[in-house]
Structures are given as structure tokens and as C-alpha cells.
Write a protein that holds these residues in place. Structure first.
Motif, PDB file in Angstrom:
ATOM      1  N   ASN A 121      47.048  34.452  47.691  1.00 21.21           N
ATOM      2  CA  ASN A 121      47.530  33.095  47.376  1.00 21.21           C
ATOM      3  C   ASN A 121      47.825  33.020  45.881  1.00 21.21           C
ATOM      4  O   ASN A 121      48.621  33.774  45.373  1.00 21.21           O
ATOM      5  CB  ASN A 121      46.541  32.038  47.859  1.00 21.21           C
ATOM      6  CG  ASN A 121      46.326  32.133  49.364  1.00 21.21           C
ATOM      7  OD1 ASN A 121      47.241  32.443  50.112  1.00 21.21           O
ATOM      8  ND2 ASN A 121      45.111  31.874  49.808  1.00 21.21           N
ATOM      9  N   ASP A 122      47.121  32.129  45.148  1.00 20.09           N
ATOM     10  CA  ASP A 122      47.399  31.997  43.714  1.00 20.09           C
ATOM     11  C   ASP A 122      46.380  32.751  42.853  1.00 20.09           C
ATOM     12  O   ASP A 122      46.359  32.596  41.632  1.00 20.09           O
ATOM     13  CB  ASP A 122      47.470  30.513  43.313  1.00 20.09           C
ATOM     14  CG  ASP A 122      46.181  29.762  43.629  1.00 20.09           C
ATOM     15  OD1 ASP A 122      45.300  30.333  44.307  1.00 20.09           O
ATOM     16  OD2 ASP A 122      46.060  28.600  43.200  1.00 20.09           O
ATOM     17  N   VAL A 123      45.535  33.571  43.479  1.00 17.97           N
ATOM     18  CA  VAL A 123      44.539  34.342  42.734  1.00 17.97           C
ATOM     19  C   VAL A 123      45.072  35.760  42.515  1.00 17.97           C
ATOM     20  O   VAL A 123      45.482  36.427  43.461  1.00 17.97           O
ATOM     21  CB  VAL A 123      43.190  34.401  43.492  1.00 17.97           C
ATOM     22  CG1 VAL A 123      42.187  35.264  42.750  1.00 17.97           C
ATOM     23  CG2 VAL A 123      42.644  32.996  43.712  1.00 17.97           C
ATOM     24  N   VAL A 124      45.076  36.188  41.260  1.00 20.98           N
ATOM     25  CA  VAL A 124      45.571  37.525  40.928  1.00 20.98           C
ATOM     26  C   VAL A 124      44.518  38.268  40.113  1.00 20.98           C
ATOM     27  O   VAL A 124      43.975  37.742  39.145  1.00 20.98           O
ATOM     28  CB  VAL A 124      46.891  37.448  40.109  1.00 20.98           C
ATOM     29  CG1 VAL A 124      47.368  38.842  39.729  1.00 20.98           C
ATOM     30  CG2 VAL A 124      47.960  36.712  40.898  1.00 20.98           C
ATOM     31  N   SER A 125      44.220  39.480  40.540  1.00 23.20           N
ATOM     32  CA  SER A 125      43.311  40.365  39.804  1.00 23.20           C
ATOM     33  C   SER A 125      44.106  41.586  39.375  1.00 23.20           C
ATOM     34  O   SER A 125      44.934  42.090  40.137  1.00 23.20           O
ATOM     35  CB  SER A 125      42.144  40.792  40.707  1.00 23.20           C
ATOM     36  OG  SER A 125      41.419  41.858  40.113  1.00 23.20           O
ATOM     37  N   VAL A 126      43.866  42.053  38.152  1.00 27.86           N
ATOM     38  CA  VAL A 126      44.544  43.247  37.666  1.00 27.86           C
ATOM     39  C   VAL A 126      43.493  44.294  37.330  1.00 27.86           C
ATOM     40  O   VAL A 126      42.576  44.057  36.548  1.00 27.86           O
ATOM     41  CB  VAL A 126      45.407  42.946  36.410  1.00 27.86           C
ATOM     42  CG1 VAL A 126      46.041  44.227  35.881  1.00 27.86           C
ATOM     43  CG2 VAL A 126      46.484  41.921  36.752  1.00 27.86           C
TER      44      VAL A 126
END
Length: 133
Positions: A121-126
Motif C-alpha cells: 500500500n503506502d508503506v515502503v521499506s528500502v
């Protein structure tokens, strides 16, 4: 060109991974372990079959796949997903679907590092990995 990913990669940085794990429904105890471990990623290719192995002191998982072919995957956090991995503009794009949900992991080589962007969804992990010699 999957070949650019072949080799052993060591996790060197991880941003927002706890929020990503929360977003995909990982329980507290597993998230604690997931935040502590620094897995190595091992990529190899044999006769068109790509092997992606994640090794850590906590758990080792291996996924074997052919590009553009859907397969059943059991993830490190024990989700049972339908997964398709494609090669788009030099990125390995992994789409996992389960229980009406979908997450995407984009792996790319940037400045000699493997960068994995985990999107729910709108959660991004790098997560950034460096090639081991």
C-alpha cells in the motif's frame, strides 16, 4: 539480465522494515527477529531457473523460480502466496498475493549495490545490500 544479481549480497542498511512487516501482517515476535537479523542474499541461475536464497542465523529460505511464471511461495514469515517475478527495466519485480492482499518487492542494482524496495500500500521499506567479494 538476471545475471547482474548473481552472487552473494550482505545486508548493510534497512529503512522502515518494521512498518513494512506490520503492513503485511507479521506478528510482533517475528518482527523483532526480522529487525535484528542481517541476512545474506544469494542469487544463482541454472538453466533458466533462478535461485534466491536468504540466509541468516534466524532462518534460511530459498525460492526457485522462472521469470514470468506464477508459483506457490511460503515466505520467511510463513505466508502462503501466489508469486510472480518479472524483469522490468533491469529490476527484478516480485509480486506476492495472499488473502486478497498484494505486496511488491523491487530489486535493482544501483551504484554496485542491490537495493530492495518492499512496497505494501503506502508503506515502503528500502533494504540495501553490498556484494561480498
Amino acid at each position: 539480465m538476471v545475471e547482474q544479481f548473481v552472487g552473494t549480497w550482505k545486508l548493510t542498511s534497512s529503512e522502515n522494515f518494521d512498518d513494512y512487516m506490520k503492513a503485511i501482517g507479521v506478528g510482533f515476535a517475528t518482527r523483532q527477529m526480522g529487525n535484528m537479523v542481517k541476512p545474506n542474499l544469494l542469487f544463482s541461475v541454472d538453466d533458466g531457473v533462478v535461485s534466491m536464497k536468504s540466509q541468516s542465523t534466524f532462518k534460511t529460505t530459498e525460492t526457485k523460480f522462472k521469470l514470468d511464471e506464477e508459483f506457490d511461495e511460503t515466505t520467511a514469515d510463513d505466508r502462503h502466496t501466489k508469486t510472480v517475478i518479472t524483469l522490468e527495466n533491469g529490476k527484478l519485480v516480485q509480486k506476492q498475493t495472499w488473502d486478497g492482499k498484494e505486496t511488491t518487492i523491487e530489486r535493482d542494482i544501483q551504484d554496485g549495490k542491490l537495493v530492495a524496495k518492499c512496497i505494501m500500500n503506502d508503506v515502503v521499506s528500502v533494504r540495501t545490500y553490498e556484494r561480498e567479494a
